[in-house]
Design a protein around this motif. Structure first.
Motif, PDB file in Angstrom:
ATOM      1  N   ASP A 145       0.874  -1.165   0.000  1.00  0.00           N
ATOM      2  CA  ASP A 145       0.000   0.000   0.000  1.00  0.00           C
ATOM      3  C   ASP A 145       0.917   1.223   0.000  1.00  0.00           C
ATOM      4  O   ASP A 145       1.593   1.489   1.004  1.00  0.00           O
ATOM      5  N   PRO A 146       1.012   1.956  -1.113  1.00  0.00           N
ATOM      6  CA  PRO A 146       1.953   3.087  -1.185  1.00  0.00           C
ATOM      7  C   PRO A 146       1.782   4.119  -0.077  1.00  0.00           C
ATOM      8  O   PRO A 146       2.761   4.739   0.347  1.00  0.00           O
ATOM      9  N   GLN A 174      -2.576  -2.897  -2.703  1.00  0.00           N
ATOM     10  CA  GLN A 174      -3.710  -2.010  -2.467  1.00  0.00           C
ATOM     11  C   GLN A 174      -3.251  -0.626  -2.919  1.00  0.00           C
ATOM     12  O   GLN A 174      -2.536   0.075  -2.213  1.00  0.00           O
ATOM     13  N   PHE A 175      -3.654  -0.268  -4.126  1.00  0.00           N
ATOM     14  CA  PHE A 175      -3.091   0.867  -4.845  1.00  0.00           C
ATOM     15  C   PHE A 175      -3.788   2.166  -4.489  1.00  0.00           C
ATOM     16  O   PHE A 175      -5.012   2.274  -4.559  1.00  0.00           O
ATOM     17  N   THR A 176      -2.988   3.161  -4.125  1.00  0.00           N
ATOM     18  CA  THR A 176      -3.522   4.470  -3.761  1.00  0.00           C
ATOM     19  C   THR A 176      -2.424   5.518  -3.876  1.00  0.00           C
ATOM     20  O   THR A 176      -1.238   5.187  -3.900  1.00  0.00           O
ATOM     21  N   ALA A 184      -6.883   9.577  -4.569  1.00  0.00           N
ATOM     22  CA  ALA A 184      -6.924   9.028  -5.922  1.00  0.00           C
ATOM     23  C   ALA A 184      -5.570   9.243  -6.597  1.00  0.00           C
ATOM     24  O   ALA A 184      -4.866  10.226  -6.316  1.00  0.00           O
ATOM     25  N   ALA A 185      -5.201   8.335  -7.479  1.00  0.00           N
ATOM     26  CA  ALA A 185      -3.916   8.431  -8.186  1.00  0.00           C
ATOM     27  C   ALA A 185      -3.798   9.774  -8.897  1.00  0.00           C
ATOM     28  O   ALA A 185      -4.695  10.172  -9.642  1.00  0.00           O
ATOM     29  N   GLY A 199      -9.650   2.730  -2.020  1.00  0.00           N
ATOM     30  CA  GLY A 199     -10.237   4.062  -1.822  1.00  0.00           C
ATOM     31  C   GLY A 199     -10.629   4.323  -0.383  1.00  0.00           C
ATOM     32  O   GLY A 199     -11.631   5.014  -0.140  1.00  0.00           O
ATOM     33  N   TRP A 200      -9.832   3.823   0.558  1.00  0.00           N
ATOM     34  CA  TRP A 200     -10.179   3.957   1.967  1.00  0.00           C
ATOM     35  C   TRP A 200     -10.384   5.417   2.360  1.00  0.00           C
ATOM     36  O   TRP A 200      -9.467   6.244   2.294  1.00  0.00           O
TER      37      TRP A 200
END
Length: 314
Positions: free
Chosen positions: A216-217, A246-248, A264-265, A292-293
């Protein structure tokens, strides 16, 4: 026409539309090297924090239309908890719903506070619960199961807790491997385990090839000094030790005193291309879930995340 019949026909029409979109009606094809998913945690947290309503059929239809391959479920949204593995009809109904939209359930989530508890009995009960969740994941067709070791340390040091967590995670990884499922964990700023050193020690204490981390970045960024370059920590940990993503995006801060602020990216300071490039160069070919936590608009986060992923493969 009665209400139940009208609802049935409405749902059937939505499913047909979603399947047509997923088959190539509008969205670009997904990235060839990765499988992409929508995290229901973004919609769950948005429902709670911002008092928004996200009908589950709407989320499913959106995910299919945008070209996602699957979803990651959360245990308490949109309605009730996960079924037990032996609740055959409930399990089939859950899988059938997502299959109807051409989406795969790639992962389910599980808390892991009991995995490092000082009580042997509590740790044993956690493993029993995990065993049922792994069987459920298998029935649902999952590739992964995610574990979150939150909670207080109690009367023990961090190192003592990591030793217990490692023992539990070793068993978890072994059980999951028997079903062809990757066991992956995530640590976050509010947890007792929230440093690079802790990450390495957990992997070492578990000492099992099927125990992986979740990249998770936003969390990696904070553990790397909020530099906007979480891929540096990713490379130090090793891409081979990542089970799924988990991409963010993020801005290096916490949201309202909670966990890492997810964005959001393109809306934060993360070097998104560098993260995706590091994953690709390191041989990662698994699932990337858009996380999108507590992002105010999880739909927007999903669209921007997918756009960044596709761009990384061009």
């Amino acid at each position: 026409m009665n209400t139940s019949r009208r609802h049935f026909l409405h749902s059937l029409a939505l499913t047909t539309t979603a399947l047509a979109s997923h088959a190539g009606g509008g969205a670009e094809p997904p990235a060839p090297g990765w499988k992409t998913a929508v995290g229901l945690n973004g919609f769950q947290s948005g429902s709670r924090k911002y008092k928004k309503n996200y009908p589950i059929w709407e989320v499913a239809q959106f995910s299919a239309r945008e070209g996602f391959d699957g979803v990651e479920l959360v245990w308490d949204w949109p309605m009730g908890t996960y079924p037990n593995a032996d609740e055959t009809e409930r399990v089939r109904a859950l899988k059938r719903f997502w299959d109807g939209y051409g989406l795969r359930i790639f992962s389910i989530q599980l808390g892991a506070d009991g995995a490092f508890h000082t009580s042997v009995e509590t740790r044993k009960r956690w493993l029993e619960t995990l065993s049922d969740r792994i069987k459920l994941a298998r029935h649902l067709g999952c590739d992964c199961i995610g574990m979150w070791p939150y909670g207080a340390l109690g009367q023990q040091t961090v190192d003592e807790a990591i030793e217990k967590l490692g023992q539990s995670f070793h068993q978890a990884a072994k059980m999951a491997a028997d079903y062809g499922i990757v066991a992956a964990f995530e640590i976050e700023p509010p947890f007792a385990f929230n440093q690079e050193e802790h990450y390495r020690k957990i992997l070492a204490a578990a000492d099992h090839p099927n125990l992986k981390g979740i990249y998770d970045p936003s969390h990696f960024d904070l553990m790397n000094g909020s530099t906007g370059r979480p891929h540096e920590l990713l490379q130090r940990i090793g891409v081979e030790n990542i089970g799924y993503v988990q991409f963010t995006d993020a801005d290096g801060t916490l949201r309202d005193g909670g966990t890492s602020k997810h964005l959001a990216a393109g809306d934060g300071h993360i070097d998104i291309p560098a993260s995706l490039s590091a994953l690709r160069a390191g041989g990662f070919r698994g699932w990337i879930m858009i996380d999108g936590w507590e992002v105010p608009d999880p739909y927007d986060a999903c669209v921007k995340g997918m756009r960044a992923i596709r761009k990384a493969w061009k």
